[in-house]
Design an enzyme around this catalytic site. Structure first.
Site, PDB file in Angstrom:
ATOM      1  N   ASP A  42      30.915  33.922 -25.373  1.00  0.00           N
ATOM      2  CA  ASP A  42      30.572  35.220 -25.962  1.00  0.00           C
ATOM      3  C   ASP A  42      29.055  35.381 -26.090  1.00  0.00           C
ATOM      4  OD1 ASP A  42      31.219  37.713 -26.980  1.00  0.00           O
ATOM      5  OD2 ASP A  42      31.367  36.985 -29.046  1.00  0.00           O
TER       6      ASP A  42
ATOM      7  N   HIS B  77      26.209  39.125 -18.104  1.00  0.00           N
ATOM      8  CA  HIS B  77      27.360  38.479 -17.458  1.00  0.00           C
ATOM      9  C   HIS B  77      26.901  37.701 -16.223  1.00  0.00           C
ATOM     10  CE1 HIS B  77      29.764  40.723 -20.207  1.00  0.00           C
ATOM     11  NE2 HIS B  77      29.595  41.891 -19.616  1.00  0.00           N
TER      12      HIS B  77
ATOM     13  N   LEU C 223      39.256  17.289 -12.554  1.00  0.00           N
ATOM     14  CA  LEU C 223      39.190  18.251 -13.656  1.00  0.00           C
ATOM     15  C   LEU C 223      40.141  19.439 -13.450  1.00  0.00           C
ATOM     16  CD1 LEU C 223      37.602  19.300 -16.229  1.00  0.00           C
ATOM     17  CD2 LEU C 223      36.168  20.564 -14.602  1.00  0.00           C
TER      18      LEU C 223
HETATM   19  C1  IPE Z   1      36.292  37.395 -26.501  1.00  0.00           C
HETATM   20  O1  IPE Z   1      35.065  38.012 -26.606  1.00  0.00           O
HETATM   21  C2  IPE Z   1      36.781  37.456 -25.093  1.00  0.00           C
HETATM   22  C3  IPE Z   1      36.019  36.685 -24.115  1.00  0.00           C
HETATM   23  C4  IPE Z   1      35.029  35.892 -24.374  1.00  0.00           C
HETATM   24  C5  IPE Z   1      36.455  36.809 -22.761  1.00  0.00           C
HETATM   25  P1  IPE Z   1      34.932  39.522 -27.099  1.00  0.00           P
HETATM   26  O2  IPE Z   1      33.493  39.827 -27.156  1.00  0.00           O
HETATM   27  O3  IPE Z   1      35.783  40.401 -26.273  1.00  0.00           O
HETATM   28  O4  IPE Z   1      35.567  39.434 -28.560  1.00  0.00           O
HETATM   29  P2  IPE Z   1      35.494  40.462 -29.779  1.00  0.00           P
HETATM   30  O5  IPE Z   1      35.940  41.785 -29.253  1.00  0.00           O
HETATM   31  O6  IPE Z   1      34.085  40.512 -30.242  1.00  0.00           O
HETATM   32  O7  IPE Z   1      36.395  39.878 -30.801  1.00  0.00           O
HETATM   33  C1  IPE Z   2      31.351  37.770 -23.406  1.00  0.00           C
HETATM   34  O1  IPE Z   2      30.186  38.437 -23.751  1.00  0.00           O
HETATM   35  C2  IPE Z   2      31.901  38.174 -22.064  1.00  0.00           C
HETATM   36  C3  IPE Z   2      33.155  38.916 -22.147  1.00  0.00           C
HETATM   37  C4  IPE Z   2      33.808  39.219 -23.240  1.00  0.00           C
HETATM   38  C5  IPE Z   2      33.736  39.356 -20.898  1.00  0.00           C
HETATM   39  P1  IPE Z   2      30.221  39.891 -24.395  1.00  0.00           P
HETATM   40  O2  IPE Z   2      30.141  40.885 -23.293  1.00  0.00           O
HETATM   41  O3  IPE Z   2      31.349  40.047 -25.312  1.00  0.00           O
HETATM   42  O4  IPE Z   2      28.851  39.883 -25.189  1.00  0.00           O
HETATM   43  P2  IPE Z   2      28.580  40.511 -26.614  1.00  0.00           P
HETATM   44  O5  IPE Z   2      29.532  39.885 -27.576  1.00  0.00           O
HETATM   45  O6  IPE Z   2      28.795  41.987 -26.484  1.00  0.00           O
HETATM   46  O7  IPE Z   2      27.163  40.149 -26.876  1.00  0.00           O
HETATM   47 MG    MG Z   3      31.547  39.695 -27.316  1.00  0.00          MG
END
Ligand code: IPE
Ligand code: IPE
Ligand code: MG
Length: 248
Positions: free
Chosen positions: A21, A38, A132
């Site tokens: 995240d 990303h 792995l």
């Molecule tokens: C959780 O992250 C999903 C992934 C890392 C793929 P999100 O950014 O979507 O989670 P929330 O919405 O903040 O809980």
């Molecule tokens: C995690 O990073 C990637 C996915 C959930 C696909 P985020 O895109 O959720 O990044 P933040 O949480 O908005 O910073």
């Molecule tokens: Mg996020």
């Protein structure tokens, strides 16, 4: 690599699961569009897979896209799917060569055709590998996973194949996407949030959880080693007392 001196090779987690995240915030902090986060996050994935192989971990699970992430703007969803396809195309040979076996946790049916095709190819081409196990959680939702397992088991009960009394934790777990694999010992969430966001709710029952502030695009091998160090400093009691589990 040389084994990191301060880690105990006998107390490594067999299965590490990561909620990757913080990509969007990483980009926004730099005035960049979210997909740039990303894109750089893919480098973190590569670094962590490499580190997991070097440590000889049994299973690495990365949460890449949740069932809830479809709610994001189409521009971002498309960018994520494009990166995923590019990543899989790029990594196929490396995974084959490095004895990595790729699996997908999640329902593949909703993924775009081209992503599903390359995903199926990588899974098929690495299926014989016994190094792995690399689980990519894609269109993954723990509640859907549990419901799917419930439906399978309920169907077996309804047609008389299975008695309700015969449903054990082991039997049920075998119907989850992670069937046959050990539960995660260590669950890491990057990006500073302290929640599970529908990830491995059954399997993480006794995982040691490590919430770290590092945003995913900044996460590298040393951050993984830090988390494993924290893990090794924890006492896993599984309901017992500290005295019961402390080595004599
Ligand atoms: C959780 O992250 C999903 C992934 C890392 C793929 P999100 O950014 O979507 O989670 P929330 O919405 O903040 O809980
Ligand atoms: C995690 O990073 C990637 C996915 C959930 C696909 P985020 O895109 O959720 O990044 P933040 O949480 O908005 O910073
Ligand atoms: Mg996020």
């Amino acid at each position: 690599m040389q084994f990191p001196q301060e880690l105990d090779p006998d107390k490594l987690p067999a299965h590490v699961a990561i909620i990757m995240d913080g990509n969007g915030r990483w980009a926004q902090q730099r005035g960049l569009p979210r997909p740039m986060g990303h894109q750089v996050g893919v480098e973190s994935v590569q670094a962590v897979v490499r580190a997991a192989r070097k440590l000889d971990l049994q299973v690495l699970t990365l949460y890449a896209f949740s069932t809830e992430n479809w709610k994001r703007p189409p521009f971002e969803v498309n960018a994520l799917m494009g990166l995923l396809k590019k990543y899989l195309l790029h990594e196929l040979e490396t995974m084959v060569a490095n004895n990595v076996s790729l699996r997908c946790l999640g329902r593949k049916d909703r993924l775009p055709d081209d992503v599903r095709d390359i995903l199926d190819k990588v899974i098929a081409d690495t299926a014989g590998n016994d190094g792995l196990v690399f689980n990519l959680a894609l269109n993954y939702g723990s509640r859907v996973e549990i419901l799917d397992a419930v439906k399978t088991v309920a169907g077996q009960c309804a047609n008389g194949e299975l008695a309700a009394d015969a449903i054990t934790e082991e039997l049920f777990a075998a119907h989850l996407y992670t069937g046959g694999l050990p539960d995660p010992d260590l669950l890491i969430r990057t990006g500073g949030e302290a929640r599970l966001s529908n990830f491995l709710l059954w399997q993480a029952s006794y995982a040691e959880i490590c919430f770290v502030d590092t945003l995913w695009p900044d996460f590298r091998e040393e951050n993984l080693l830090d988390a494993i160090r924290v893990y090794q400093g924890r006492q896993r009691r599984f309901g017992m007392t500290g005295e019961q589990v402390r080595p004599a």
